[in-house]
Scaffold this motif. Structure first.
Motif, short mmCIF file in Angstrom:
data_model
loop_
_atom_site.label_atom_id
_atom_site.label_comp_id
_atom_site.label_asym_id
_atom_site.label_seq_id
_atom_site.Cartn_x
_atom_site.Cartn_y
_atom_site.Cartn_z
N ALA A 18 32.23 42.27 27.25
CA ALA A 18 31.01 42.75 27.90
C ALA A 18 31.22 43.06 29.38
CB ALA A 18 29.92 41.69 27.75
N SER A 19 32.44 42.87 29.86
CA SER A 19 32.65 43.00 31.31
C SER A 19 33.01 44.44 31.68
CB SER A 19 33.76 42.05 31.77
OG SER A 19 35.02 42.56 31.40
N ARG A 20 33.11 44.67 32.99
CA ARG A 20 33.42 46.00 33.47
C ARG A 20 34.89 46.36 33.25
NH1 ARG A 20 32.85 47.53 39.26
NH2 ARG A 20 32.38 45.35 39.68
N ARG A 76 36.17 33.41 40.46
CA ARG A 76 34.77 33.07 40.28
C ARG A 76 34.46 32.76 38.81
NH1 ARG A 76 29.79 36.12 43.12
NH2 ARG A 76 28.25 35.10 41.83
N ASP A 77 35.25 33.34 37.91
CA ASP A 77 35.17 32.97 36.48
C ASP A 77 35.11 31.46 36.32
OD1 ASP A 77 35.62 35.62 35.91
OD2 ASP A 77 37.56 35.33 34.92
N HIS A 78 35.90 30.77 37.13
CA HIS A 78 36.04 29.32 36.95
C HIS A 78 34.74 28.61 37.30
CE1 HIS A 78 40.59 30.08 37.77
NE2 HIS A 78 40.20 30.55 36.61
N HIS A 79 34.05 29.11 38.29
CA HIS A 79 32.76 28.51 38.66
C HIS A 79 31.67 28.91 37.66
CE1 HIS A 79 28.82 28.46 40.70
NE2 HIS A 79 29.26 27.33 41.22
N ASP A 80 31.63 30.20 37.33
CA ASP A 80 30.51 30.71 36.52
C ASP A 80 30.65 30.38 35.04
OD1 ASP A 80 29.74 31.73 38.92
OD2 ASP A 80 29.97 33.85 38.40
N ARG A 105 38.68 36.72 52.15
CA ARG A 105 38.16 37.70 51.20
C ARG A 105 39.09 38.89 51.08
NH1 ARG A 105 36.00 34.57 47.98
NH2 ARG A 105 33.74 34.51 47.86
N ARG A 106 40.39 38.58 50.92
CA ARG A 106 41.37 39.62 50.62
C ARG A 106 41.72 39.54 49.15
NH1 ARG A 106 46.11 38.18 53.44
NH2 ARG A 106 46.91 39.25 51.63
N VAL A 107 41.91 40.70 48.52
CA VAL A 107 42.33 40.68 47.12
C VAL A 107 43.86 40.57 47.08
CG1 VAL A 107 42.30 41.91 44.92
CG2 VAL A 107 40.34 42.09 46.47
N LEU A 108 44.35 39.53 46.42
CA LEU A 108 45.80 39.35 46.33
C LEU A 108 46.43 40.54 45.63
CD1 LEU A 108 45.93 35.70 44.91
CD2 LEU A 108 46.04 36.41 47.31
N ASP A 109 47.64 40.92 46.06
CA ASP A 109 48.32 42.04 45.42
C ASP A 109 48.45 41.84 43.92
OD1 ASP A 109 48.49 43.46 47.71
OD2 ASP A 109 50.66 43.27 47.98
N VAL A 110 48.74 40.62 43.51
CA VAL A 110 48.91 40.36 42.07
C VAL A 110 47.62 40.69 41.32
CG1 VAL A 110 48.37 37.89 42.29
CG2 VAL A 110 49.73 38.69 40.36
N SER A 194 37.58 51.26 46.72
CA SER A 194 38.05 51.28 48.11
C SER A 194 37.36 50.19 48.93
CB SER A 194 37.81 52.66 48.73
OG SER A 194 36.46 53.01 48.54
N ASP A 195 36.45 49.45 48.30
CA ASP A 195 35.75 48.36 49.00
C ASP A 195 36.34 47.01 48.60
OD1 ASP A 195 34.06 46.63 50.28
OD2 ASP A 195 32.21 47.60 49.60
N GLU A 196 37.45 46.67 49.26
CA GLU A 196 38.20 45.47 48.88
C GLU A 196 37.37 44.20 49.08
OE1 GLU A 196 42.17 45.28 50.42
OE2 GLU A 196 42.30 43.11 50.08
N LYS A 197 36.61 44.14 50.18
CA LYS A 197 35.87 42.94 50.50
C LYS A 197 34.81 42.63 49.43
CE LYS A 197 34.48 40.70 54.73
NZ LYS A 197 35.64 39.96 55.15
N ALA A 198 34.07 43.68 49.04
CA ALA A 198 33.05 43.49 48.01
C ALA A 198 33.71 43.04 46.70
CB ALA A 198 32.26 44.77 47.79
N PHE A 199 34.86 43.64 46.42
CA PHE A 199 35.57 43.28 45.19
C PHE A 199 36.01 41.81 45.24
CE2 PHE A 199 38.99 43.23 42.09
CZ PHE A 199 38.49 44.02 41.07
N ALA A 200 36.52 41.39 46.41
CA ALA A 200 36.96 40.00 46.57
C ALA A 200 35.78 39.03 46.42
CB ALA A 200 37.62 39.81 47.93
N GLU A 201 34.62 39.43 46.93
CA GLU A 201 33.43 38.57 46.78
C GLU A 201 33.12 38.31 45.32
OE1 GLU A 201 31.42 37.04 48.92
OE2 GLU A 201 32.19 37.84 50.80
N GLU A 202 33.30 39.36 44.51
CA GLU A 202 33.02 39.22 43.08
C GLU A 202 34.11 38.47 42.35
OE1 GLU A 202 32.20 42.69 40.60
OE2 GLU A 202 31.13 43.54 42.32
#
Ligand SMILES: [Zn+2]
Length: 339
Positions: A18-20, A76-80, A105-110, A194-202
């Motif tokens: 059901a995810s994106r 965040r999977d782990h919390h939710d 709030r950086r997205v790791l390269d991996v 292109s919005d890394e910060k928003a992605f990292a928040e999620e």
């Protein structure tokens, strides 16, 4: 029969279909539930505190068929999704968030690489992209011909097809560092966002969510700061990573006396181990695939198995090593996977 400790390693756990990003290599939430059913039928889930005690004193022996649940990378999977299920069942999990993902709030390269792969139908497209970038950069970096990299990097993965394996290894480790970072950057903004910060928040837990985990009795250990291959750093740089990881635990209010290190990508070396010993690290978790033996293993290099190594159906046959005279243990050291 030795009482081997099964340490299971998890990464993404989510309602995947059901995810994106349904193509992400993640554990479907329903399958996690099924795996917990299976685990509770055949094992006794132990806490990190129990494992630390048992590693120090044989009189604090673990119950029969002990199993420890570990969750890497601070998703965040782990919390939710994970926390509510563990709380319902009265089980403890141990969580290892890299400090930079939470604080900066950086997205790791991996993780970028995982989501790039999850965003294209055919990984061949990415191979072509990397090949043409390599053609342009060949002289500058003194690169070998493309086919040499492909044949060297695309084989022997436990889970992935050759093009996917090539993309992961080329971008995670094998190409020159600044070059692969640029490539990952370009692919991430082209195929993911292109919005890394928003992605990292999620993607990652916040400090507040990590504190919820602690309040619920979960264990939080160190996964370093920048999620480096620690065995590729100089000793001075290793110390810096370890110290930053420890400061992060302090900020969260996690226990720093009996702390546990989980090596990003499973990478460690002798220099790192002596740094950890000097700082009183109680246990170290690798990605070598095997059952742990607290009487035989160095406590700083305990192997783990992957969630994929355990059934997700409660009715599946019991693991092979139960009480069987002459039966083989379920897992011997077989391989090292660096997702
Ligand atoms: Zn990790």
């Amino acid at each position: 029969m030795p009482n081997r400790l099964t340490i299971v390693m998890y990464h993404y756990v989510r309602p995947l279909e059901a995810s994106r990003y349904p193509r992400l290599k993640a554990l479907e939430l329903e399958h996690f539930r099924g795996q917990l059913d299976y685990i509770q039928r055949h094992y006794r889930v132990v806490s990190m505190e129990q494992v630390i005690a048992a590693s120090r004193d044989a009189r604090d022996a673990l119950p029969a068929h002990p199993l420890l649940l570990t969750f890497d990378d601070g998703y965040r999977d782990h919390h939710d999704h994970v926390l509510p299920l563990l709380t319902q069942r009265g089980l403890q999990g141990s969580f290892f968030p890299p400090a930079c993902a939470v604080l900066e709030r950086r997205v790791l390269d991996v993780n970028k690489i995982h989501f790039i792969l999850a965003s294209v139908e055919d990984p061949g497209v990415l191979v072509d992209f990397i090949f043409s970038a390599m053609d342009e950069a060949r002289v500058h970096y003194g690169l070998e011909p493309n086919h040499v990299y492909f044949s060297g990097l695309s084989s022997d993965s436990r889970y992935d097809d050759p093009p996917t394996t090539f993309v992961k290894r080329a971008l995670q480790r094998e190409l020159p560092e600044d070059f692969r970072q640029q490539l990952t950057e370009r692919l991430f903004s082209q195929y993911v966002t292109s919005d890394e910060k928003a992605f990292a928040e999620e993607l990652y837990m916040s400090e507040g969510q990590l504190r919820h985990l602690l309040e619920a009795g979960m264990f939080i250990g160190s996964h370093g700061d920048q999620h480096y291959w620690l065995n590729s750093l100089s000793p001075a740089h290793q110390i810096e990573e370890v110290e930053r990881g420890l400061r992060f635990l302090e900020v969260l209010g996690a226990c720093r006396d009996d702390w546990v290190m989980c090596y990003p990508y499973g990478g460690y070396d002798d220099s790192l181990l002596s740094i950890l010993r000097a700082r009183g690290c109680a246990l170290g978790l690798t990605t070598e695939v095997a059952l742990a033996d607290l009487t035989a293993n160095d406590p700083l290099i305990l192997p783990r198995i992957d969630t994929n190594d355990l059934p997700t159906d409660v009715e599946a046959p019991p693991p092979m090593d139960f009480g069987g005279q002459g039966r083989e243990p379920l897992f011997d050291a077989v391989s090292r996977e660096t997702s």
